[in-house]
Every structure is written in structure tokens, then in C-alpha cells.
Design an enzyme around this catalytic site. Structure first.
Site, short mmCIF file in Angstrom:
data_model
loop_
_atom_site.label_atom_id
_atom_site.label_comp_id
_atom_site.label_asym_id
_atom_site.label_seq_id
_atom_site.Cartn_x
_atom_site.Cartn_y
_atom_site.Cartn_z
N SER A 148 0.84 -1.21 0.00
CA SER A 148 0.00 0.00 0.00
C SER A 148 0.87 1.25 0.00
CB SER A 148 -0.89 0.04 1.25
OG SER A 148 -1.64 -1.14 1.35
N ARG A 337 -32.24 -12.78 -0.81
CA ARG A 337 -30.77 -12.87 -0.80
C ARG A 337 -30.21 -12.76 -2.22
NH1 ARG A 337 -29.85 -18.32 2.37
NH2 ARG A 337 -27.64 -17.91 2.00
N GLU A 428 -4.47 -3.44 -5.77
CA GLU A 428 -4.89 -2.09 -6.19
C GLU A 428 -5.59 -1.26 -5.10
OE1 GLU A 428 -4.06 -0.40 -8.73
OE2 GLU A 428 -3.00 -1.95 -9.81
C1 LIG Z 1 -6.94 -6.53 -19.10
C2 LIG Z 1 -6.90 -6.01 -17.70
C3 LIG Z 1 -6.47 -7.03 -16.75
C4 LIG Z 1 -6.25 -6.44 -15.44
C5 LIG Z 1 -5.55 -7.42 -14.59
C6 LIG Z 1 -5.61 -6.99 -13.21
C7 LIG Z 1 -4.56 -7.64 -12.43
C8 LIG Z 1 -4.17 -6.73 -11.35
C9 LIG Z 1 -2.94 -7.20 -10.72
C10 LIG Z 1 -2.55 -6.34 -9.65
C11 LIG Z 1 -1.69 -5.35 -9.80
C12 LIG Z 1 -1.27 -4.55 -8.64
O1 LIG Z 1 -1.69 -4.77 -7.54
S1 LIG Z 1 -0.17 -3.35 -8.93
C13 LIG Z 1 0.18 -2.58 -7.40
C14 LIG Z 1 -0.99 -1.80 -6.91
N1 LIG Z 1 -0.62 -1.09 -5.73
C15 LIG Z 1 -1.46 -0.33 -5.13
O2 LIG Z 1 -2.65 -0.27 -5.45
C16 LIG Z 1 -0.93 0.52 -4.01
C17 LIG Z 1 -2.01 1.17 -3.29
N2 LIG Z 1 -1.55 2.34 -2.62
C18 LIG Z 1 -1.96 3.52 -3.00
O3 LIG Z 1 -2.67 3.65 -3.99
C19 LIG Z 1 -1.61 4.58 -2.07
O4 LIG Z 1 -2.85 4.98 -1.51
C20 LIG Z 1 -0.90 5.76 -2.68
C21 LIG Z 1 -1.64 6.36 -3.82
C22 LIG Z 1 0.44 5.36 -3.14
C23 LIG Z 1 -0.87 6.84 -1.58
O5 LIG Z 1 0.30 6.97 -1.05
P1 LIG Z 1 0.68 8.31 -0.24
O6 LIG Z 1 -0.30 8.58 0.81
O7 LIG Z 1 2.09 8.11 0.14
O8 LIG Z 1 0.47 9.42 -1.27
P2 LIG Z 1 1.45 10.37 -2.08
O9 LIG Z 1 2.32 9.56 -2.94
O10 LIG Z 1 2.07 11.31 -1.09
O11 LIG Z 1 0.40 11.14 -2.97
C24 LIG Z 1 -0.77 11.55 -2.43
C25 LIG Z 1 -1.48 12.44 -3.45
O12 LIG Z 1 -1.60 11.74 -4.67
C26 LIG Z 1 -2.98 11.55 -5.00
N3 LIG Z 1 -3.10 10.27 -5.63
C27 LIG Z 1 -2.88 9.08 -5.07
N4 LIG Z 1 -3.07 8.11 -5.95
C28 LIG Z 1 -3.40 8.70 -7.10
C29 LIG Z 1 -3.75 8.20 -8.39
N5 LIG Z 1 -3.78 6.89 -8.63
N6 LIG Z 1 -4.04 9.09 -9.33
C30 LIG Z 1 -4.05 10.42 -9.07
N7 LIG Z 1 -3.74 10.93 -7.88
C31 LIG Z 1 -3.42 10.08 -6.90
C32 LIG Z 1 -3.67 11.66 -3.68
O13 LIG Z 1 -5.01 12.04 -3.82
C33 LIG Z 1 -2.88 12.72 -2.98
O14 LIG Z 1 -3.25 13.98 -3.50
P3 LIG Z 1 -3.11 15.30 -2.64
O15 LIG Z 1 -3.89 15.02 -1.39
O16 LIG Z 1 -3.73 16.32 -3.51
O17 LIG Z 1 -1.66 15.47 -2.39
C1 LIG Z 2 -3.17 -11.84 -6.62
C2 LIG Z 2 -2.35 -10.62 -6.47
C3 LIG Z 2 -1.77 -10.06 -7.59
C4 LIG Z 2 -0.96 -8.93 -7.49
N1 LIG Z 2 -0.34 -8.44 -8.59
C5 LIG Z 2 0.55 -7.42 -8.47
C6 LIG Z 2 1.26 -6.94 -9.61
O1 LIG Z 2 1.08 -7.41 -10.73
N2 LIG Z 2 2.16 -5.96 -9.43
C7 LIG Z 2 2.40 -5.40 -8.21
O2 LIG Z 2 3.24 -4.52 -8.11
N3 LIG Z 2 1.71 -5.82 -7.12
C8 LIG Z 2 0.80 -6.81 -7.22
N4 LIG Z 2 0.09 -7.25 -6.13
C9 LIG Z 2 0.34 -6.61 -4.84
C10 LIG Z 2 -0.82 -5.77 -4.36
O3 LIG Z 2 -0.92 -4.59 -5.07
C11 LIG Z 2 -0.65 -5.50 -2.86
O4 LIG Z 2 -0.79 -6.73 -2.19
C12 LIG Z 2 -1.66 -4.51 -2.36
O5 LIG Z 2 -1.40 -3.22 -2.88
C13 LIG Z 2 -1.74 -4.44 -0.84
O6 LIG Z 2 -0.50 -4.20 -0.31
P1 LIG Z 2 0.10 -5.15 0.84
O7 LIG Z 2 0.03 -6.54 0.38
O8 LIG Z 2 1.43 -4.60 1.19
O9 LIG Z 2 -0.87 -5.00 2.04
P2 LIG Z 2 -0.63 -4.08 3.32
O10 LIG Z 2 -0.47 -2.69 2.88
O11 LIG Z 2 0.40 -4.66 4.17
O12 LIG Z 2 -2.06 -4.23 3.99
C14 LIG Z 2 -2.31 -5.03 5.14
C15 LIG Z 2 -3.51 -4.42 5.88
O13 LIG Z 2 -3.17 -3.11 6.34
C16 LIG Z 2 -4.13 -2.17 5.93
N5 LIG Z 2 -3.49 -0.87 5.68
C17 LIG Z 2 -2.36 -0.61 4.98
N6 LIG Z 2 -2.09 0.70 4.96
C18 LIG Z 2 -3.09 1.30 5.64
C19 LIG Z 2 -3.38 2.66 5.97
N7 LIG Z 2 -2.63 3.67 5.58
N8 LIG Z 2 -4.50 2.90 6.68
C20 LIG Z 2 -5.29 1.90 7.09
N9 LIG Z 2 -5.06 0.61 6.82
C21 LIG Z 2 -3.97 0.30 6.11
C22 LIG Z 2 -4.71 -2.75 4.64
O14 LIG Z 2 -5.99 -2.21 4.36
C23 LIG Z 2 -4.74 -4.23 5.01
O15 LIG Z 2 -5.89 -4.49 5.79
C24 LIG Z 2 -0.75 -8.35 -6.22
C25 LIG Z 2 -1.36 -8.89 -5.10
C26 LIG Z 2 -2.17 -10.01 -5.21
C27 LIG Z 2 -2.80 -10.58 -3.98
#
Ligand SMILES: CCCCCCCCC/C=C/C(=O)SCCNC(=O)CCNC(=O)[C@H](O)C(C)(C)COP(=O)(O)OP(=O)(O)OC[C@H]1O[C@@H](n2cnc3c(N)ncnc32)[C@H](O)[C@@H]1OP(=O)(O)O
Ligand SMILES: Cc1cc2nc3c(=O)[nH]c(=O)nc-3n(C[C@H](O)[C@H](O)[C@H](O)COP(=O)(O)OP(=O)(O)OC[C@H]3O[C@@H](n4cnc5c(N)ncnc54)[C@H](O)[C@@H]3O)c2cc1C
Length: 664
Positions: A148, A337, A428
Site C-alpha cells: 500500500s 438474498r 490495487e
Molecule cells: C486486461 C486487464 C487485466 C487487469 C488485470 C488486473 C490484475 C491486477 C494485478 C494487480 C496489480 C497490482 O496490484 S499493482 C500494485 C498496486 N498497488 C497499489 O494499489 C498501491 C495502493 N496504494 C496507493 O494507492 C496509495 O494509496 C498511494 C496512492 C500510493 C498513496 O500513497 P501516499 O499517501 O504516500 O500518497 P502520495 O504519494 O504522497 O500522494 C498523495 C497524493 O496523490 C494523489 N493520488 C494518489 N493516488 C493517485 C492516483 N492513482 N491518481 C491520481 N492521484 C493520486 C492523492 O489524492 C494525494 O493527492 P493530494 O492530497 O492532492 O496530495
Molecule cells: C493476486 C495478487 C496479484 C498482485 N499483482 C501485483 C502486480 O502485478 N504488481 C504489483 O506490483 N503488485 C501486485 N500485487 C500486490 C498488491 O498490489 C498488494 O498486495 C496490495 O497493494 C496491498 O499491499 P500489501 O500486500 O502490502 O498489504 P498491506 O499494505 O500490508 O495491507 C495489510 C492491511 O493493512 C491495511 N493498511 C495498509 N495501509 C493502511 C493505511 N494507511 N490505513 C489503514 N489501513 C492500512 C490494509 O488495508 C490491510 O488491511 C498483487 C497482489 C495479489 C494478492
């Protein structure tokens, strides 16, 4: 063989009771006549091809499953090229193959990351190779220690001006890339997110294109450690995906492999940030979250299709005089349901179509350097992604329960569907960002700024903070304006309550932290309002076909009122409705379920799923459930022999011993 009560023509009878034009509903569901035609053609293409069979998938070992996934992906690509399929057709073909694999990340994240964050030059270099599958890419962001918290990632990309190269390195165990799909075994390249260090300064997270494996023999390049992270939840399911681990030991890449649309490092090592907002670094996540919302309606509609058809076939208990048994779909509990889930499938479909439009609109604006709608797009995609995925995962499990014991069999398709789907809740991210966006909007409204788009309702603060619902009879709840008003009032009042409580905290950050559970609930209320509103707006469009709009109106009311019923506490505690009005909503729900009942099977037929895609003996189009269940059982490897392996070693001695004991 006698089928013991399951009547195959039962579903034909159900279809005959439908009060609307199913073809018209197919168009409403798919979005256009053209979309129905293409989807139908691609679904049939996949269903008729033996390579795409999936009926024994849950019985394969991990290695066999992975190899099968490679085979299917290669065959799908061959068909796409041979038949010269369009992008729309190719996407649908991959959807109907229905087996998660590296191609999802290649097309779903690697290509979009280069498109969104690469310069024109970089796009010209990398995209043609990716489009032809000369390289396979993945999205390597998450690490063992951080998911995250993206800013907490530890992988480094240190610029070495003497060689004009970045040095990619994994300094700690927790910096190992961990989870990226397609990384473990298939990808040759990755977009890697790492801390950019130049001139001794850490500039935070940036994207880099890194080659991982040899294009000659697929072995990892020097300094690169790669592998799969191990088996995951459920049999079959997401185990077809090679989620991977990656470590770098001082791996060098040319400077021009940093994705440089947002910021650049010059030949001398100077860091230059362009006028593009840094949040565009997260753009790929916005894109993929939007596709995840669309996928929620697909997964949910599949589960609901199975449960509705089977509930129409399944009979339990009869009349006292020995008459026919009752279809379980006739039980009010089953309806209460199941029908909200049916309504949710339609609701998510329409909000997904709208979100796609929003994403396209925002992308066009970004290209014209208008960044004003980015925060809203981020909040909508993140919020809708979180709400629709968790509701869908719960709904699939609910459908399994609604199918009784047979729902627990792999051949029902539901266990695998659940296991494949449930990680969508995790990947995500979650809702926290939506709540921050709401709090900012409340603060802006207080200064007199007029919000637009999905938060426009907050501008109506004077009315919404004190209005009382005028609903007086159950039927009054059929009025979309009555529903919209209470959903708006609930969302706004919850957000304002949070803002007021945060302002009482010693600092804003402490307030946020302390109130985060309330903030999450306020965010959910806001997102549910968006879904309800988009459903209502859909109904204002011209929807052709006899009876189609009427059915959708009923489903829209069911969707909204079941949420009202479920979250009655929110509506009552914020004073948006009275207890009596809540009871009236519930009364109307019961009437609506009865009206949906004769249309239920036709409403799931409108999803237009082939038996192949559904992958369920319970959800078969012809309703011939019992012979199929019976036949399916015999395919289990355990039934290959009458006497099981292990009999000689473990059963026989035991039984012989029992025999001796009984003779004593
Ligand atoms: C074919 C298909 C098959 C599709 C097939 C699908 C398969 C999927 C496989 C999975 C892939 C993955 O998981 S890939 C990995 C995915 N990982 C994640 O989703 C990580 C989740 N974490 C986050 O999103 C976090 O919340 C994150 C955004 C980084 C926030 O971190 P921070 O608090 O440190 O934030 P900062 O970096 O300081 O930035 C905060 C500012 O940025 C803005 N901001 C944050 N995210 C933003 C965004 N996405 N777009 C615009 N703006 C954003 C906020 O509103 C804040 O705005 P201001 O308040 O104005 O500053
Ligand atoms: C099947 C699968 C496919 C994936 N594919 C990809 C990929 O292709 N590429 C890639 O880069 N990643 C991928 N990921 C990783 C995925 O994006 C992360 O697992 C996801 O973003 C969550 O991060 P984490 O696992 O570190 O969970 P953590 O952040 O450790 O979360 C653990 C718990 O803490 C809570 N938490 C964390 N931060 C906060 C906060 N600030 N406030 C309150 N609660 C919080 C969460 O809600 C959760 O309940 C994949 C994951 C899975 C399971």
C-alpha cells in the site's frame, strides 16, 4: 437415467414467463447491438476450440496448470493473429479464455505504464515490440516489505554519469519485488518502480523499463534473481498466474530506460521535473482500477446466473397433499438474498460503463494538459474499485451458499470463481484516498467553492443537511428523486460529521487516524451514491425493447433499497429517514422481488454467457443439472480406479486388523 426431479424444460417454462425482450436487454447490458454481436462471436469461438477447455482445470497440478496457461495464451495469440482480430475482439477473446495469466499484466499494466509514463520516443521504441509479443512485460511495484505504501519502496535506481546508466539494486530482503503477476516465470521485461538517486539525492519513486530474462534462452540476466512466490488460495484459480519475486544485484540499464514523461535525468545527472503532476506516476493504477470495476460486474453476473438458474431447477419440500415440490427460487428468503445481487450485477455493469467513459474523458483532458479532473478520477476509480470488489467477493460466496451442497462442488464453478476473484479486493488498494478527497471537498464547500462532477451534490449543502424525506407510502420509494435525495443526504452528513470531528482533534493527521473507520464508512456511502446515481441516469437514456426499461427500473429500485435496508443505521442516525420510512422501503422491496421473480431467468440470460464461460453444471443453459452433476463426478481422478491407490498400504491392514479384533 431418471433425473429425480430436475426437469430440463423447467428453464424453458421460466423463459416463457419473461415480461420483456431479452434481446433488448442484451443490448442494454453490452452497451450496443455491435457489442452483443462481437461478444457473442468471441465467446463461441473460444467455446468451440478444444484447446480452451477448462473442465478439468481444478484437477491439474500447479505445474500442469501453468503449462496449460502458457499453451492457452500462445494459442489465443495465434488465433488473434490468424483471424486478424481487432483490439476489441482480442480483449473479448482473452476474457472468454478465462484463465488468469501473464498476458493480463502485459496488456493490462505493462503496456499502459509505458503509454502513460513513457515519452513519445520511448513509446515508439518499446510498444511495437510489446504489441507483437517480441517481449513480455509485467508491472513490478510491490515489494516484500511494502505494498500500500508506495513511497516506502526500497529498490534503488542510482544514476552513474560515468557510464550514462542506472544501477538497479535491492538493498534489503524487504526490497525484493514480491507479487507482480507474470514476473515469476514468463516475463522478459518489467516496468520496475524504484527510488531514483542522482547526484547523491533521493528523488523518490519512478518507473524504469528493465530487461530480466534473455531473449535467447529465457534465463535470468546476470545480477537478476527471479522465481515464483508459491501456491495461492484455492485449487486451480489464481495459481495459473506466476506471481513472482525479483532481486537486483547492481544491474545496469541505459539512462533512456527510465520512463521520462513526468521527469527526466539529463546526461549530466541533473533531475528535471516537467509540468506534469507527479500523481501521473500512479496513472496505470487508475487505468487498471477502472478495468477492475468492469470485471466486478462480470464475475458477479456469472455467479448470479448460476445461482438463479439452479434455484429455478432445484426443488425442496412440497405441498401437504403430495403435489409438486417448490422451486427454491420461490422461497422469499432465497429471493431476498439473490435478487439484490442480480440488481447489483446490473448496477456495477452500468457504473463500469460510465467509469470507462470518465477515464477516457480524463485521459483526453490530460493530453491537452488539463489536470483538473485527475483527483476526482482517482477518487472514483479507487472508491468504486474497493466497494465493488468486496461486494462481489461476498456475493459470489453468497451464491455458493444459495446453491446448497452442490454449490460447494468444483463442478458448480463457484469455488473456483470465488478463489480467482477474491484477491481483487486486495490488489490495487483501498478507500483511504477517497475519504481524503471527500474531506478536502467539504473544506472547499465551506469556502464557497462549487464542486462539480460526482461531488456536485455537496454544493447543495444547505438543503441536504436539513432535508427530511417526504416518503409516505411504500410506492413513494419508486421515485428516483426520493431515493437520490436520501442517498445524497446520508453521504454528505456522514462526510460533514467526519470533518467536524477531525477539526476537534489536536492535528488533522491525528484526526484522520483516529476517525479512519468513520471515514471509511463515509467513503462507502459516497461510492454507493455514485452507483445509485449512475443507475438512475442510465434509466434516463433511450432504452429500446419492450419491457426492458421497466425491468431495469425495478432492478434500480431493488439495488438502492436493499442498500438502504442494509445500512439502515446510517440513514436513521443521520436523520435522513424515519423508522417508518425504513419499514416502507422494506415493504416495497418484498413487492419488487415478487415482480422480478417471473423475469429472473430471462434477466440472467441477458448476460449472454456460454456454458463454456460459465463453467458450471448448475448454471447450464438447458437446466439439465442432475445428469451433468452425476457425469462430472466420474471425471475425478479419484474415480479412475474402483479401489483407491493406498488401499494395500493403508486400508487393507486396518480392515484386516478390525476383522481379527471382531473375531476375538
Ligand atoms: C486486461 C486487464 C487485466 C487487469 C488485470 C488486473 C490484475 C491486477 C494485478 C494487480 C496489480 C497490482 O496490484 S499493482 C500494485 C498496486 N498497488 C497499489 O494499489 C498501491 C495502493 N496504494 C496507493 O494507492 C496509495 O494509496 C498511494 C496512492 C500510493 C498513496 O500513497 P501516499 O499517501 O504516500 O500518497 P502520495 O504519494 O504522497 O500522494 C498523495 C497524493 O496523490 C494523489 N493520488 C494518489 N493516488 C493517485 C492516483 N492513482 N491518481 C491520481 N492521484 C493520486 C492523492 O489524492 C494525494 O493527492 P493530494 O492530497 O492532492 O496530495
Ligand atoms: C493476486 C495478487 C496479484 C498482485 N499483482 C501485483 C502486480 O502485478 N504488481 C504489483 O506490483 N503488485 C501486485 N500485487 C500486490 C498488491 O498490489 C498488494 O498486495 C496490495 O497493494 C496491498 O499491499 P500489501 O500486500 O502490502 O498489504 P498491506 O499494505 O500490508 O495491507 C495489510 C492491511 O493493512 C491495511 N493498511 C495498509 N495501509 C493502511 C493505511 N494507511 N490505513 C489503514 N489501513 C492500512 C490494509 O488495508 C490491510 O488491511 C498483487 C497482489 C495479489 C494478492
Amino acid at each position: 437415467m431418471a433425473d429425480g426431479g430436475g426437469e430440463p424444460d423447467q428453464l424453458a417454462g421460466e423463459r416463457a414467463t419473461a415480461q420483456f425482450d431479452v434481446d433488448g436487454m442484451k443490448v442494454a447490458w453490452a452497451g450496443s447491438r455491435h457489442a452483443v454481436e462481437v461478444a457473442d462471436r468471441m465467446a463461441r469461438l473460444v467455446a468451440s476450440d478444444p484447446v480452451f477447455r477448462k473442465d478439468t482445470r481444478t484437477m491439474l497440478s500447479r505445474k500442469e496448470l501453468f503449462k496449460d496457461t502458457l499453451k492457452k495464451a500462445a494459442h489465443a495469440w495465434k488465433r488473434i493473429v490468424e483471424l486478424r482480430l481487432t483490439e476489441e475482439e482480442a480483449n473479448l477473446l482473452r476474457l472468454y479464455v478465462d484463465q488468469p495469466g501473464y498476458v493480463d499484466l502485459h496488456w493490462g499494466m505493462f503496456v499502459p505504464a509505458i503509454k502513460g509514463q513513457g515519452t513519445e520516443e520511448q513509446q515508439k521504441k518499446w510498444l511495437p515490440m510489446a504489441y507483437k509479443f517480441q517481449i513480455i512485460g509485467c508491472y513490478a511495484q510491490t515489494e516484500l516489505g511494502h505494498g500500500s505504501n508506495v513511497q516506502g519502496l526500497e529498490t534503488t535506481a542510482t544514476f552513474d554519469p560515468s557510464a550514462d546508466e542506472f544501477v538497479m539494486h535491492s538493498p534489503t530482503l524487504t526490497s525484493s519485488k514480491w507479487w507482480p503477476g507474470g514476473l515469476g516465470k514468463a516475463s522478459t521485461h518489467a516496468v520496475v518502480y524504484a527510488r531514483l538517486i542522482t547526484e547523491g539525492k533521493d528523488y523518490g519513486i519512478h518507473g524504469f523499463i528493465v530487461q530480466l530474462r534473455s531473449l535467447d534462452d529465457h534465463s535470468p540476466l546476470p545480477g537478476v534473481t527471479l522465481g515464483d512466490i508459491g501456491g495461492k488460495f484455492g485449487s486451480g484459480a489464481y495459481n495459473s498466474m506466476d506471481n513472482g519475486v525479483l532481486r537486483f544485484d547492481h544491474v545496469r540499464i541505459p539512462r533512456d530506460q527510465m520512463l521520462m514523461r513526468l521527469s527526466q535525468v539529463t546526461r549530466e545527472g541533473k533531475y528535471v521535473h516537467s509540468d506534469v503532476p507527479k500523481q501521473l506516476l500512479y496513472g496505470t493504477m487508475v487505468y487498471v482500477r477502472q478495468t477492475i470495476v468492469a470485471d466486478a460486474s462480470k464475475a458477479l453476473s456469472r455467479a448470479v446466473c448460476i445461482a438463479v438458474r439452479y434455484s429455478a431447477i432445484r426443488k425442496q419440500f412440497g405441498s401437504q397433499d403430495g403435489g409438486p415440490e417448490t422451486q427454491v427460487l420461490n422461497y422469499k428468503t432465497q429471493q431476498s438474498r439473490l435478487f439484490p445481487l442480480l440488481a447489483s450485477a446490473y448496477a456495477y455493469r452500468f457504473v463500469g460503463q460510465w467509469l470507462k467513459w470518465l477515464y477516457t474523458d480524463v485521459t483526453q483532458k490530460l493530453e491537452a494538459k488539463d489536470y483538473s479532473t485527475l483527483p476526482e478520477a482517482h477518487a472514483c476509480t479507487a472508491g468504486l474499485k474497493s466497494v465493488t470488489t468486496s461486494a462481489t467477493a461476498d456475493a459470489i460466496e453468497e451464491c455458493r451458499k444459495l446453491c446448497g451442497g452442490h454449490g460447494y462442488l468444483n463442478s458448480s464453478g463457484l469455488p473456483e470463481l470465488f478463489a480467482v476473484y477474491v484477491p481483487a479486493c486486495t490488489y490495487e488498494g483501498d478507500n483511504v484516498q477517497v475519504a481524503r478527497f471527500l474531506m478536502k471537498t467539504v473544506a472547499q464547500v465551506a469556502t464557497g467553492k462549487q464542486p462539480v462532477g460526482t461531488i456536485a451534490y455537496m454544493g447543495n449543502i444547505q438543503h441536504l443537511m436539513q432535508c427530511k424525506s417526504a416518503v409516505n407510502t411504500a410506492e413513494d420509494w419508486l421515485n428516483p428523486a426520493a431515493i437520490k435525495e436520501v442517498f445524497e443526504a446520508r453521504a454528505l452528513r456522514m462526510a460533514v460529521n467526519c470533518a467536524q470531528n477531525i477539526s476537534k482533534a489536536p492535528s488533522q493527521e491525528e484526526g484522520f487516524s483516529e476517525l479512519s473507520p468513520d471515514l471509511l464508512e463515509a467513503a462507502v456511502a459516497h461510492v454507493q451514491l455514485i452507483i445509485v446515481t449512475k443507475f438512475i441516469e442510465k434509466l434516463q437514456e433511450d432504452i429500446p425493447g419492450p419491457g426492458v426499461k421497466e425491468q431495469l427500473q425495478k432492478l434500480c429500485s431493488i439495488y438502492a433499497l436493499h442498500l438502504l435496508h442494509k445500512h439502515l443505521g446510517d440513514f436513521l442516525s443521520t436523520g435522513c429517514i424515519t423508522a417508518r420510512q425504513g419499514a416502507l422501503a422494506n415493504e416495497l422491496l418484498g413487492k419488487l422481488y415478487a415482480q422480478v421473480r417471473p423475469n429472473a431467468v430471462a434477466l440472467v440470460d441477458a448476460f449472454d454467457y456460454t456454458d463454456h464461460y460459465l463453467g458450471s453444471v448448475l448454471g447450464r443453459y438447458d437446466g439439465d443439472v442432475y445428469p451433468a452433476l452425476y457425469e462430472e463426478a466420474w471425471k475425478d481422478p479419484l474415480n479412475e480406479t474402483v479401489v483407491p491407490d493406498g488401499y494395500q498400504e493403508h486400508l487393507r491392514p486396518l480392515l484386516k486388523q478390525q476383522l481379527k479384533l471382531s473375531r476375538l
